[in-house]
Design a protein around this motif. Structure first.
Motif, PDB file in Angstrom:
ATOM      1  N   SER A 116      19.616   0.657   9.025  1.00 14.07           N
ATOM      2  CA  SER A 116      18.625  -0.405   9.233  1.00 14.07           C
ATOM      3  C   SER A 116      18.433  -1.226   7.957  1.00 14.07           C
ATOM      4  N   LYS A 117      18.467  -0.582   6.805  1.00 17.81           N
ATOM      5  CA  LYS A 117      18.333  -1.327   5.547  1.00 17.81           C
ATOM      6  C   LYS A 117      19.577  -2.195   5.309  1.00 17.81           C
ATOM      7  N   ALA A 118      20.757  -1.660   5.621  1.00 13.97           N
ATOM      8  CA  ALA A 118      21.991  -2.445   5.465  1.00 13.97           C
ATOM      9  C   ALA A 118      21.914  -3.689   6.333  1.00 13.97           C
ATOM     10  N   ALA A 128       0.827  -1.214   0.000  1.00 15.58           N
ATOM     11  CA  ALA A 128       0.000   0.000   0.000  1.00 15.58           C
ATOM     12  C   ALA A 128       0.860   1.263   0.000  1.00 15.58           C
ATOM     13  N   GLY A 129       2.170   1.092  -0.031  1.00 16.68           N
ATOM     14  CA  GLY A 129       3.065   2.258  -0.066  1.00 16.68           C
ATOM     15  C   GLY A 129       3.339   2.710  -1.489  1.00 16.68           C
ATOM     16  N   PHE A 130       4.304   3.594  -1.624  1.00 13.41           N
ATOM     17  CA  PHE A 130       4.619   4.207  -2.925  1.00 13.41           C
ATOM     18  C   PHE A 130       5.075   3.147  -3.940  1.00 13.41           C
ATOM     19  N   ILE A 131       6.233   2.549  -3.722  1.00 15.32           N
ATOM     20  CA  ILE A 131       6.769   1.595  -4.706  1.00 15.32           C
ATOM     21  C   ILE A 131       5.950   0.304  -4.676  1.00 15.32           C
ATOM     22  N   GLY A 132       5.580  -0.130  -3.468  1.00 16.94           N
ATOM     23  CA  GLY A 132       4.829  -1.376  -3.335  1.00 16.94           C
ATOM     24  C   GLY A 132       3.542  -1.362  -4.151  1.00 16.94           C
ATOM     25  N   LEU A 144       0.341  -7.482   1.910  1.00 14.85           N
ATOM     26  CA  LEU A 144       0.408  -7.455   3.379  1.00 14.85           C
ATOM     27  C   LEU A 144       0.969  -6.110   3.815  1.00 14.85           C
ATOM     28  N   ASP A 145       0.132  -5.334   4.492  1.00 12.20           N
ATOM     29  CA  ASP A 145       0.563  -3.978   4.856  1.00 12.20           C
ATOM     30  C   ASP A 145      -0.085  -3.569   6.177  1.00 12.20           C
ATOM     31  N   LYS A 146       0.682  -2.863   6.977  1.00  9.20           N
ATOM     32  CA  LYS A 146       0.179  -2.378   8.267  1.00  9.20           C
ATOM     33  C   LYS A 146      -0.670  -1.111   8.117  1.00  9.20           C
ATOM     34  N   LEU A 147      -0.542  -0.458   6.976  1.00  9.28           N
ATOM     35  CA  LEU A 147      -1.177   0.848   6.743  1.00  9.28           C
ATOM     36  C   LEU A 147      -0.704   1.867   7.788  1.00  9.28           C
ATOM     37  N   THR A 148       0.584   2.131   7.791  1.00  6.67           N
ATOM     38  CA  THR A 148       1.120   3.242   8.581  1.00  6.67           C
ATOM     39  C   THR A 148       0.719   4.535   7.867  1.00  6.67           C
ATOM     40  N   TYR A 149       1.225   5.662   8.335  1.00  8.76           N
ATOM     41  CA  TYR A 149       0.944   6.946   7.666  1.00  8.76           C
ATOM     42  C   TYR A 149       1.277   6.869   6.170  1.00  8.76           C
ATOM     43  N   ASN A 160      16.994   6.613  -5.849  1.00  7.85           N
ATOM     44  CA  ASN A 160      15.769   7.361  -5.520  1.00  7.85           C
ATOM     45  C   ASN A 160      14.702   7.203  -6.601  1.00  7.85           C
ATOM     46  N   ASN A 161      13.496   6.896  -6.187  1.00  9.86           N
ATOM     47  CA  ASN A 161      12.367   6.771  -7.113  1.00  9.86           C
ATOM     48  C   ASN A 161      11.529   8.049  -7.117  1.00  9.86           C
ATOM     49  N   TYR A 162      10.812   8.262  -8.226  1.00  9.17           N
ATOM     50  CA  TYR A 162       9.819   9.335  -8.266  1.00  9.17           C
ATOM     51  C   TYR A 162       8.656   8.861  -9.132  1.00  9.17           C
ATOM     52  N   GLY A 168      -1.705  -6.228   8.361  1.00 11.11           N
ATOM     53  CA  GLY A 168      -0.887  -6.906   9.361  1.00 11.11           C
ATOM     54  C   GLY A 168       0.459  -6.241   9.514  1.00 11.11           C
ATOM     55  N   ASP A 169       1.141  -6.620  10.607  1.00 10.79           N
ATOM     56  CA  ASP A 169       2.382  -5.956  10.989  1.00 10.79           C
ATOM     57  C   ASP A 169       3.513  -6.982  10.954  1.00 10.79           C
ATOM     58  N   ILE A 170       4.569  -6.688  10.239  1.00 12.18           N
ATOM     59  CA  ILE A 170       5.670  -7.662  10.123  1.00 12.18           C
ATOM     60  C   ILE A 170       6.480  -7.782  11.415  1.00 12.18           C
ATOM     61  N   GLU A 202       9.983   1.338   7.130  1.00 12.74           N
ATOM     62  CA  GLU A 202       9.999   2.778   7.365  1.00 12.74           C
ATOM     63  C   GLU A 202      11.027   3.311   6.377  1.00 12.74           C
ATOM     64  N   SER A 203      10.673   4.348   5.606  1.00 16.66           N
ATOM     65  CA  SER A 203      11.501   4.675   4.441  1.00 16.66           C
ATOM     66  C   SER A 203      12.038   6.103   4.400  1.00 16.66           C
ATOM     67  N   HIS A 204      11.718   6.933   5.395  1.00 17.49           N
ATOM     68  CA  HIS A 204      12.123   8.334   5.250  1.00 17.49           C
ATOM     69  C   HIS A 204      13.294   8.698   6.172  1.00 17.49           C
ATOM     70  N   HIS A 208       9.469  -8.351  -0.562  1.00 17.02           N
ATOM     71  CA  HIS A 208       9.421  -7.613   0.700  1.00 17.02           C
ATOM     72  C   HIS A 208       9.806  -6.142   0.506  1.00 17.02           C
ATOM     73  N   LEU A 209       8.773  -5.280   0.586  1.00 13.06           N
ATOM     74  CA  LEU A 209       9.020  -3.831   0.491  1.00 13.06           C
ATOM     75  C   LEU A 209       8.659  -3.087   1.764  1.00 13.06           C
ATOM     76  N   ALA A 210       7.901  -3.702   2.672  1.00 17.02           N
ATOM     77  CA  ALA A 210       7.442  -2.980   3.863  1.00 17.02           C
ATOM     78  C   ALA A 210       8.635  -2.434   4.628  1.00 17.02           C
ATOM     79  N   PRO A 242      20.328   6.470  10.252  1.00 17.07           N
ATOM     80  CA  PRO A 242      19.643   5.326  10.882  1.00 17.07           C
ATOM     81  C   PRO A 242      18.816   4.539   9.852  1.00 17.07           C
ATOM     82  N   TYR A 243      18.198   5.222   8.881  1.00 18.08           N
ATOM     83  CA  TYR A 243      17.448   4.510   7.833  1.00 18.08           C
ATOM     84  C   TYR A 243      18.366   3.566   7.062  1.00 18.08           C
ATOM     85  N   SER A 244      19.482   4.123   6.532  1.00 21.05           N
ATOM     86  CA  SER A 244      20.335   3.272   5.690  1.00 21.05           C
ATOM     87  C   SER A 244      21.012   2.186   6.520  1.00 21.05           C
TER      88      SER A 244
END
Ligand code: NAD
Ligand code: TYD
Length: 349
Positions: free
Chosen positions: A159-161, A10-14, A33-38, A185-187, A59-61, A85-87, A81-83, A155-157
């Motif tokens: 966590s992804k690493a 339900a996110g941008f790329i997903g 499967l998505d938690k529907l965060t903001y 970066n996607n747009y 649901g929440d992973i 926190e991305s910002h 798997h795309l779920a 902290p984002y990168s």
């Protein structure tokens, strides 16, 4: 019937990945499967929500019991798997949320796959969608290849690493069939307006200041989101187990040049005088630990699987502006409520 769980659909790329798989592969059953965060919004998928091969599961992973029951009930053949926190800016103010969703959530999914696919790893695939930000920052020259050493700064990168390392560890230790891609970066459409391009479009439209961090000298390599979804499709179907692919647009832009280009497009679209929107550009305090430059070498993906970006940036950006101007209700919806509070905290008013 091949059943695929797409997390973060339900996110941008997903949402673009879900749309592509649902419409292109009618014999696949896609579970979003998505938690529907903001950042998650089912309005991103209105056009395909009634398709017989699509289903949404909230649901929440980070919930291991939920994942165990879902895998037992659905017996998926694959996970994309795309779920996450991305910002980056949010990761600076709330790093732990990024550890929970991006690291713990990914390990939870790997554990569910390991348990429920035991003895059948070669017929099941775990595809982890990651970012070029794991490689850290470049100077004026060079590009990230798949061999570049991981060197995350935010902290984002970080966590992804970490999640990438766990995916590789489950391949090497348990023999899970895993694939990772690291994209720039996607747009495009359905991009949440906390990220640079949709935030700038929204602010220019509303004649609000357009915040540019530091001197606007930082460089990003921009890729049209539908090209990313197509890359995920070809990698999902064509990559060898344990493989990694970089995905990028060969399209580096300094932030300030990108914003100037966007202002010019918006002046034309909104019937404003040349240079009117550019007057909204406001240089603000730089992001802490701001990576100077990202650039992707996607040669391996082109050589192995024939993928290349399809769209020139100027054309893609214009299409994106057109989409945001035509989808006022979507923008209104996602910028109401919590967005106002986030904006005030991040930009001060
Ligand atoms: P996004 O923030 O738009 O969407 C994330 C989705 O994940 C949302 O729908 C959200 O509800 C869901 N989600 C968050 N926490 C969850 C949880 N605990 N359980 C279930 N669902 C949860 O993100 P995006 O920009 O579409 O990015 C998707 C993926 O692609 C991320 O893994 C990101 O790291 C990666 N990526 C993004 C970019 C980019 O430019 N946006 C570039 C490269 C890689
Ligand atoms: P962003 O869209 O947050 O993506 P990322 O940090 O993952 O690359 O930011 C893209 C670039 O734009 C980055 O260099 C930070 C900068 N930026 C601004 O100058 N102003 C803003 O308001 C935002 C959100 C980003």
């Amino acid at each position: 019937m091949k059943k695929i769980i797409i997390t973060g659909g339900a996110g941008f790329i997903g949402s673009h990945v879900v749309r592509r798989f649902v419409t292109r592969y009618p014999d696949y059953e896609v579970i979003n499967l998505d938690k529907l965060t903001y950042a998650g919004n089912l309005a991103n998928l209105r056009d395909i929500e009634d398709r017989p091969n699509y289903r949404f599961v909230k649901g929440d992973i980070t919930d291991t019991v939920f994942l165990d029951e879902l895998f037992a009930a659905e017996r998926p053949a694959a996970v994309i798997h795309l779920a996450a926190e991305s910002h980056v800016d949010r990761s600076i103010s709330s790093p732990l949320e990024f550890v929970l969703t991006n690291v713990v959530g990914t390990v939870n999914l790997l554990n569910a796959a390991k348990k429920h696919w035991e003895g059948e790893y070669d017929t099941h695939r775990f595809y982890h969608v990651s970012t070029d930000e794991v490689y850290g920052a470049l100077g004026d020259t060079g590009m990230f290849t798949e061999e570049t050493r991981y060197d995350p700064h935010s902290p984002y990168s970080a966590s992804k690493a970490s999640s990438d390392h766990f995916v590789r560890a489950y391949h090497d230790t348990y023999g899970l069939d895993t694939v990772i891609s690291n994209c720039s970066n996607n747009y495009g459409s359905f991009h949440f307006p906390e990220k640079l391009i949709p935030l700038a479009i929204n602010n220019i439209k509303n004649k609000r200041p357009v915040p540019v961090y530091g001197k606007g000298e930082n460089i990003r390599d921009w890729l049209w989101v539908e090209d990313h979804a197509r890359a995920i499709d070809v990698i999902f179907h064509g990559a060898a187990s344990g493989e990694t692919y970089n995905i990028g647009g060969h399209n580096e832009w300094k932030n300030i040049d990108l914003i100037q280009l966007l202002c010019g497009i918006m002046d034309k679209k909104l019937g404003r005088a040349d240079g009117e929107s550019a007057r909204l550009i406001t240089f603000v305090k730089d992001r802490a630990g701001h990576d100077l430059r990202y650039a992707i070498d996607a040669t391996r993906l082109k050589q192995d699987l024939g993928w290349e970006p399809s769209l020139q940036f100027e054309e893609g950006l214009e299409k994106t502006v057109d989409w945001y101007l035509a989808n006022e209700a979507w923008l209104q919806d996602v910028t109401s409520g919590h967005y106002q509070q986030y904006y005030a905290e991040q930009y001060g008013g």
